[in-house]
Scaffold this motif. Structure first.
Motif, PDB file in Angstrom:
ATOM      1  N   MET A   1       0.768  -1.207   0.160  1.00 46.52           N
ATOM      2  CA  MET A   1      -0.121  -0.200  -0.120  1.00 46.52           C
ATOM      3  C   MET A   1       0.911   1.242  -0.067  1.00 46.52           C
ATOM      4  N   PRO A   2       1.254   1.728  -1.044  1.00 43.30           N
ATOM      5  CA  PRO A   2       2.071   2.903  -1.189  1.00 43.30           C
ATOM      6  C   PRO A   2       1.611   4.056  -0.239  1.00 43.30           C
ATOM      7  N   GLY A   3       2.322   4.710   0.422  1.00 41.04           N
ATOM      8  CA  GLY A   3       1.976   5.888   1.132  1.00 41.04           C
ATOM      9  C   GLY A   3       1.573   5.390   2.608  1.00 41.04           C
ATOM     10  N   TYR A   4       1.736   4.331   3.079  1.00 42.13           N
ATOM     11  CA  TYR A   4       1.013   3.751   4.322  1.00 42.13           C
ATOM     12  C   TYR A   4       2.033   2.979   5.024  1.00 42.13           C
ATOM     13  N   ILE A   5       2.014   2.785   6.395  1.00 38.41           N
ATOM     14  CA  ILE A   5       3.048   1.727   6.938  1.00 38.41           C
ATOM     15  C   ILE A   5       1.982   1.040   8.002  1.00 38.41           C
ATOM     16  N   VAL A   6       2.394   0.029   8.060  1.00 36.41           N
ATOM     17  CA  VAL A   6       1.809  -0.864   9.207  1.00 36.41           C
ATOM     18  C   VAL A   6       2.589  -0.402  10.672  1.00 36.41           C
ATOM     19  N   THR A   7       1.327  -0.331  11.526  1.00 37.92           N
ATOM     20  CA  THR A   7       1.691   0.381  12.808  1.00 37.92           C
ATOM     21  C   THR A   7       1.366  -0.638  13.912  1.00 37.92           C
ATOM     22  N   GLY A   8       1.067  -1.994  13.687  1.00 36.01           N
ATOM     23  CA  GLY A   8       1.119  -3.017  14.746  1.00 36.01           C
ATOM     24  C   GLY A   8       1.034  -4.414  14.068  1.00 36.01           C
ATOM     25  N   THR A   9       0.857  -5.283  14.801  1.00 36.77           N
ATOM     26  CA  THR A   9       0.743  -6.594  14.495  1.00 36.77           C
ATOM     27  C   THR A   9      -0.485  -6.831  13.605  1.00 36.77           C
ATOM     28  N   PRO A  10      -0.378  -7.528  12.503  1.00 36.75           N
ATOM     29  CA  PRO A  10      -1.525  -7.931  11.842  1.00 36.75           C
ATOM     30  C   PRO A  10      -2.129  -9.367  12.656  1.00 36.75           C
ATOM     31  N   ARG A  11      -3.286  -9.265  12.646  1.00 38.67           N
ATOM     32  CA  ARG A  11      -3.997 -10.395  13.370  1.00 38.67           C
ATOM     33  C   ARG A  11      -5.088 -11.009  12.457  1.00 38.67           C
ATOM     34  N   SER A  12      -5.501 -12.384  12.938  1.00 42.50           N
ATOM     35  CA  SER A  12      -6.507 -13.035  12.168  1.00 42.50           C
ATOM     36  C   SER A  12      -7.189 -13.823  13.120  1.00 42.50           C
ATOM     37  N   SER A  13      -8.580 -14.185  12.735  1.00 44.16           N
ATOM     38  CA  SER A  13      -9.565 -15.122  13.476  1.00 44.16           C
ATOM     39  C   SER A  13     -10.252 -15.922  12.700  1.00 44.16           C
ATOM     40  N   THR A  14     -10.688 -17.036  13.137  1.00 40.30           N
ATOM     41  CA  THR A  14     -11.713 -17.997  12.302  1.00 40.30           C
ATOM     42  C   THR A  14     -12.902 -18.212  13.027  1.00 40.30           C
ATOM     43  N   ASP A  15     -13.173 -17.372  14.020  1.00 46.47           N
ATOM     44  CA  ASP A  15     -14.279 -17.379  14.843  1.00 46.47           C
ATOM     45  C   ASP A  15     -15.196 -16.204  14.760  1.00 46.47           C
ATOM     46  N   GLY A  16     -14.869 -15.151  14.156  1.00 47.81           N
ATOM     47  CA  GLY A  16     -15.403 -13.851  14.043  1.00 47.81           C
ATOM     48  C   GLY A  16     -15.707 -13.417  15.270  1.00 47.81           C
ATOM     49  N   GLY A  17     -16.786 -13.514  16.055  1.00 47.37           N
ATOM     50  CA  GLY A  17     -17.112 -13.063  17.479  1.00 47.37           C
ATOM     51  C   GLY A  17     -17.550 -11.558  17.541  1.00 47.37           C
ATOM     52  N   THR A  18     -17.634 -11.270  18.784  1.00 42.32           N
ATOM     53  CA  THR A  18     -18.295  -9.900  18.889  1.00 42.32           C
ATOM     54  C   THR A  18     -17.458  -9.085  19.680  1.00 42.32           C
ATOM     55  N   SER A  19     -17.250  -7.889  19.734  1.00 47.30           N
ATOM     56  CA  SER A  19     -16.643  -7.113  20.397  1.00 47.30           C
ATOM     57  C   SER A  19     -17.148  -6.981  22.058  1.00 47.30           C
ATOM     58  N   HIS A  20     -16.147  -6.795  22.895  1.00 45.83           N
ATOM     59  CA  HIS A  20     -16.427  -6.959  24.482  1.00 45.83           C
ATOM     60  C   HIS A  20     -17.512  -5.954  24.751  1.00 45.83           C
ATOM     61  N   ALA A  21     -17.544  -4.801  24.225  1.00 37.47           N
ATOM     62  CA  ALA A  21     -18.490  -3.373  24.614  1.00 37.47           C
ATOM     63  C   ALA A  21     -19.601  -3.929  24.950  1.00 37.47           C
ATOM     64  N   ASP A  22     -20.202  -3.244  25.930  1.00 32.47           N
ATOM     65  CA  ASP A  22     -21.603  -3.413  26.343  1.00 32.47           C
ATOM     66  C   ASP A  22     -22.326  -2.400  25.720  1.00 32.47           C
ATOM     67  N   VAL A  23     -23.071  -2.481  24.172  1.00 35.91           N
ATOM     68  CA  VAL A  23     -23.493  -1.560  23.441  1.00 35.91           C
ATOM     69  C   VAL A  23     -25.174  -1.694  23.617  1.00 35.91           C
ATOM     70  N   ARG A  24     -25.798  -0.299  23.867  1.00 37.23           N
ATOM     71  CA  ARG A  24     -27.182  -0.319  23.805  1.00 37.23           C
ATOM     72  C   ARG A  24     -27.703   0.781  22.921  1.00 37.23           C
ATOM     73  N   PRO A  25     -28.685   0.562  22.368  1.00 29.50           N
ATOM     74  CA  PRO A  25     -29.601  -0.664  22.348  1.00 29.50           C
ATOM     75  C   PRO A  25     -28.747  -1.854  21.312  1.00 29.50           C
ATOM     76  N   LYS A  26     -29.406  -3.152  21.669  1.00 34.26           N
ATOM     77  CA  LYS A  26     -28.860  -4.070  20.922  1.00 34.26           C
ATOM     78  C   LYS A  26     -28.894  -4.158  19.324  1.00 34.26           C
ATOM     79  N   ALA A  27     -29.901  -3.303  18.774  1.00 35.65           N
ATOM     80  CA  ALA A  27     -29.869  -3.048  17.445  1.00 35.65           C
ATOM     81  C   ALA A  27     -28.818  -2.482  17.021  1.00 35.65           C
TER      82      ALA A  27
END
Length: 190
Positions: A1-27
């Motif tokens: 990606m010209p003009g960009y740098i990677v600023t952290g470790t790339p990560r991957s997942s095979t379980d999708g998941g949800t964030s851990h934040a308590d978000v309201r409303p659920k919609a």
């Protein structure tokens, strides 16, 4: 990606998941999950934090997500529906307080891939007298059975006027996003 740098470790997942934040409303949960690189319906995902090579806010992350047959289209439709249903949401901030953010659709942000959804989130923080605003632009582009999501975060002190805060949107680099959409398209054609 010209003009960009990677600023952290790339990560991957095979379980999708949800964030851990308590978000309201659920919609509104899917909107927060898109910001947090989570999708309960995905097969696999990978994300990488990036920044422009020269100092220029915002900080960004790219998330590449694959889905089973019809899953990417269903996922994007659920984001689209959530943007229409959620003009605001609340979440637990890192200090344990509940913060409220406004959500609004951003039109004409990108015209890439098979379909896309963009929305802006905005919330205020007052921590020990230091006031700041956080603006997040989330842009998800669907290409076949995959998506790429660009999350651009920008925090500013309280120096912006109220009218500038209402209009402020972190910028998406269309060339960078277009190159990632093209890479997704190539990967799916093999």
């Amino acid at each position: 990606m010209p003009g960009y740098i990677v600023t952290g470790t790339p990560r991957s997942s095979t379980d999708g998941g949800t964030s851990h934040a308590d978000v309201r409303p659920k919609a509104c949960r899917s909107l927060w999950d898109a910001r947090a690189r989570a999708s309960t319906t995905s097969v696999a995902s990978a994300w990488i934090p990036i920044a422009r090579s020269v100092f220029a806010p915002p900080s960004q992350s790219l998330t590449f997500t694959s889905y089973g047959s019809g899953g990417a289209e269903t996922y994007l439709a659920s984001l689209d529906k959530a943007v229409d249903a959620c003009s605001s949401l609340s979440f637990l901030a890192s200090d344990g307080t509940r913060a409220t953010g406004d959500v609004e659709r951003v039109k004409n942000q990108v015209a890439l891939g098979d379909a896309s959804v963009s929305f802006r989130m905005h919330w205020k923080f007052d921590q020990d007298g230091f006031k700041s605003d956080t603006f997040v632009l989330v842009t998800t582009v669907r290409v076949g059975e995959a998506t790429v999501t660009d999350v651009a975060d920008a925090s500013v002190g309280s120096q912006l006027s109220a009218s500038k805060k209402r209009a402020f949107i972190p910028k998406v680099d269309p060339d960078m996003l277009n190159s990632q959409v093209a890479a997704l398209r190539r990967a799916q054609s093999h």
